[in-house]
Scaffold this active site. Structure first.
Site, mmCIF file in Angstrom:
data_model
loop_
_atom_site.group_PDB
_atom_site.id
_atom_site.type_symbol
_atom_site.label_atom_id
_atom_site.label_comp_id
_atom_site.label_asym_id
_atom_site.label_seq_id
_atom_site.Cartn_x
_atom_site.Cartn_y
_atom_site.Cartn_z
ATOM 1 N N ASP A 123 4.564 2.707 0.625
ATOM 2 C CA ASP A 123 4.060 1.414 0.153
ATOM 3 C C ASP A 123 4.996 0.843 -0.915
ATOM 4 O O ASP A 123 5.391 1.552 -1.848
ATOM 5 C CB ASP A 123 2.648 1.585 -0.442
ATOM 6 N N GLY B 155 -3.695 6.742 7.557
ATOM 7 C CA GLY B 155 -3.958 8.145 7.890
ATOM 8 C C GLY B 155 -3.615 9.050 6.726
ATOM 9 O O GLY B 155 -4.421 9.904 6.320
ATOM 10 N N ASN C 72 -3.351 8.344 3.578
ATOM 11 C CA ASN C 72 -4.254 8.135 2.435
ATOM 12 C C ASN C 72 -5.560 8.914 2.627
ATOM 13 O O ASN C 72 -6.068 9.554 1.705
ATOM 14 C CB ASN C 72 -4.589 6.645 2.278
ATOM 15 N N GLU D 80 -3.190 2.562 13.177
ATOM 16 C CA GLU D 80 -1.781 2.292 12.852
ATOM 17 C C GLU D 80 -0.839 3.128 13.724
ATOM 18 O O GLU D 80 0.349 3.214 13.444
ATOM 19 C CB GLU D 80 -1.506 2.521 11.364
ATOM 20 N N GLY E 149 -10.496 1.493 1.128
ATOM 21 C CA GLY E 149 -11.193 1.831 2.374
ATOM 22 C C GLY E 149 -10.790 3.221 2.867
ATOM 23 O O GLY E 149 -11.611 3.969 3.403
ATOM 24 N N ASP E 150 -9.540 3.568 2.649
ATOM 25 C CA ASP E 150 -9.061 4.898 3.081
ATOM 26 C C ASP E 150 -9.664 5.996 2.200
ATOM 27 O O ASP E 150 -9.969 7.088 2.682
ATOM 28 C CB ASP E 150 -7.534 4.965 3.020
HETATM 29 O O1 RIB Z 1 -5.118 0.776 3.693
HETATM 30 C C1 RIB Z 1 -4.009 0.681 2.852
HETATM 31 C C2 RIB Z 1 -2.781 1.107 3.596
HETATM 32 O O2 RIB Z 1 -2.530 0.186 4.635
HETATM 33 C C3 RIB Z 1 -1.524 1.128 2.767
HETATM 34 O O3 RIB Z 1 -1.277 2.379 2.225
HETATM 35 C C4 RIB Z 1 -0.457 0.679 3.766
HETATM 36 O O4 RIB Z 1 0.556 1.604 3.959
HETATM 37 C C5 RIB Z 1 -1.210 0.362 5.048
HETATM 38 O O5 RIB Z 1 -1.192 1.428 5.916
#
Ligand code: RIB
Length: 289
Positions: A14, A42, A44, A140, A246-247
């Site tokens: 990021d 994933g 995260n 993703e 959210g992750d």
């Molecule tokens: O949900 C946040 C994530 O979305 C970030 O870490 C970015 O890399 C994207 O995958």
């Protein structure tokens, strides 16, 4: 016993720019700060589950650049097993992100190696890892990889969590193999085709076999229990950076599910971790207390 969790999904680097007001078309603005960190939906989720103490296996695909070693080292530091990470020639995934003064983010994902994850290798890895408590996927990586691993997990009696982010319609095959479907409000609207409200949530829930939880940001989350919509609130905080909240929710929920905690307790833990994460800058760097 710590739950055994496998995350199949993305890993990105990021690149976050903090700015009071994001620029309009053709406009140049000065930002307040910049930071690079570990991300990818994933990755995260895996890191959050790892921090909580789960035995986490990450199946993702990295490129042949410097980000590969950095990412593997980061997983190891966060209690995430890296033996089943795939690699290909080329770039790892990256995500340029803008975060404005209210903590809201805008994210562009350049998938790179994430797009080249191999379904057959992922299934072989699952066979080697053996029995797991929970398998988690997001959008993703190619849909067909999710379908293969979810089908494998489902046929082996493993609980699965599908986080349809970024928003995309899951195939019927994938939904049939999903135990918990966890979109946010925007993803719900894209997938259901109409605004998020209790009636629409109930109708959607009746059309699928999975349990459903919709994350609502500062308003907590909504879920369907015994044919009734329940809303669980969360504590109010000042948001600095909502990236990865959210992750954090999904990763913490996967841990709680693996621990066989009651659903309300699982959702409460997930909300607590997601809410705490928005009070700090960065994605995974905001996950530790
Ligand atoms: O949900 C946040 C994530 O979305 C970030 O870490 C970015 O890399 C994207 O995958």
């Amino acid at each position: 016993m710590n739950p055994k969790i496998c995350i199949v999904g993305s890993a990105n680097i990021d690149q976050i720019a903090y700015v009071e007001k994001t620029p309009s078309d053709g406009e140049t603005v000065f930002g307040n700060s910049y930071q690079m960190g570990f991300g990818g939906k994933g990755a995260n989720q895996a890191v959050m589950a790892g921090i909580l103490g789960a035995e986490v296996y990450m199946i993702c695909c990295l490129g042949s650049d410097v980000y590969k070693d950095m990412t593997i080292e980061n997983f190891n530091k966060n209690n995430v097993n890296t033996e089943y990470i795939q690699t290909v020639e080329g770039s790892s995934g990256v995500a340029p992100i803008w975060v404005d003064g209210s903590g809201q983010n805008r994210i562009i994902v350049i998938p790179g190696a994430n797009d080249l994850i191999d379904a057959e290798k992922a299934i072989n890895s699952l066979e080697t890892i053996g029995m797991i408590d929970v398998l988690v996927g997001q959008f993703e990586i190619p849909l067909q990889v999710n379908e293969s691993v979810f089908e494998y997990a489902h046929s082996n009696g493993v609980q699965t969590i599908l986080n349809p982010a970024p928003a995309n319609k899951p195939s019927e095959k994938l939904l049939e193999c999903t135990s918990w479907f966890i979109p946010n409000e925007i993803e719900f609207e894209e997938i259901y085709g109409s605004t998020f409200n209790e009636t629409n949530l109930l109708n959607f829930s009746k059309s699928i076999n999975s349990n459903i939880v919709v994350t609502l940001g500062e308003n907590g989350c909504a879920f369907v229990d015994n044919g009734k919509v329940e809303i669980l609130g969360t504590k109010q905080v000042t948001a600095v950076d909502t990236t990865g909240a959210g992750d954090a929710f999904v990763g913490a929920f996967s841990y709680a599910l693996g621990m066989k905690l009651p659903i309300i307790d699982s959702l409460q833990l997930a909300l607590e971790k997601a809410t705490n994460s928005v009070t700090k800058k960065g994605t995974q760097s905001s996950y530790r207390n």
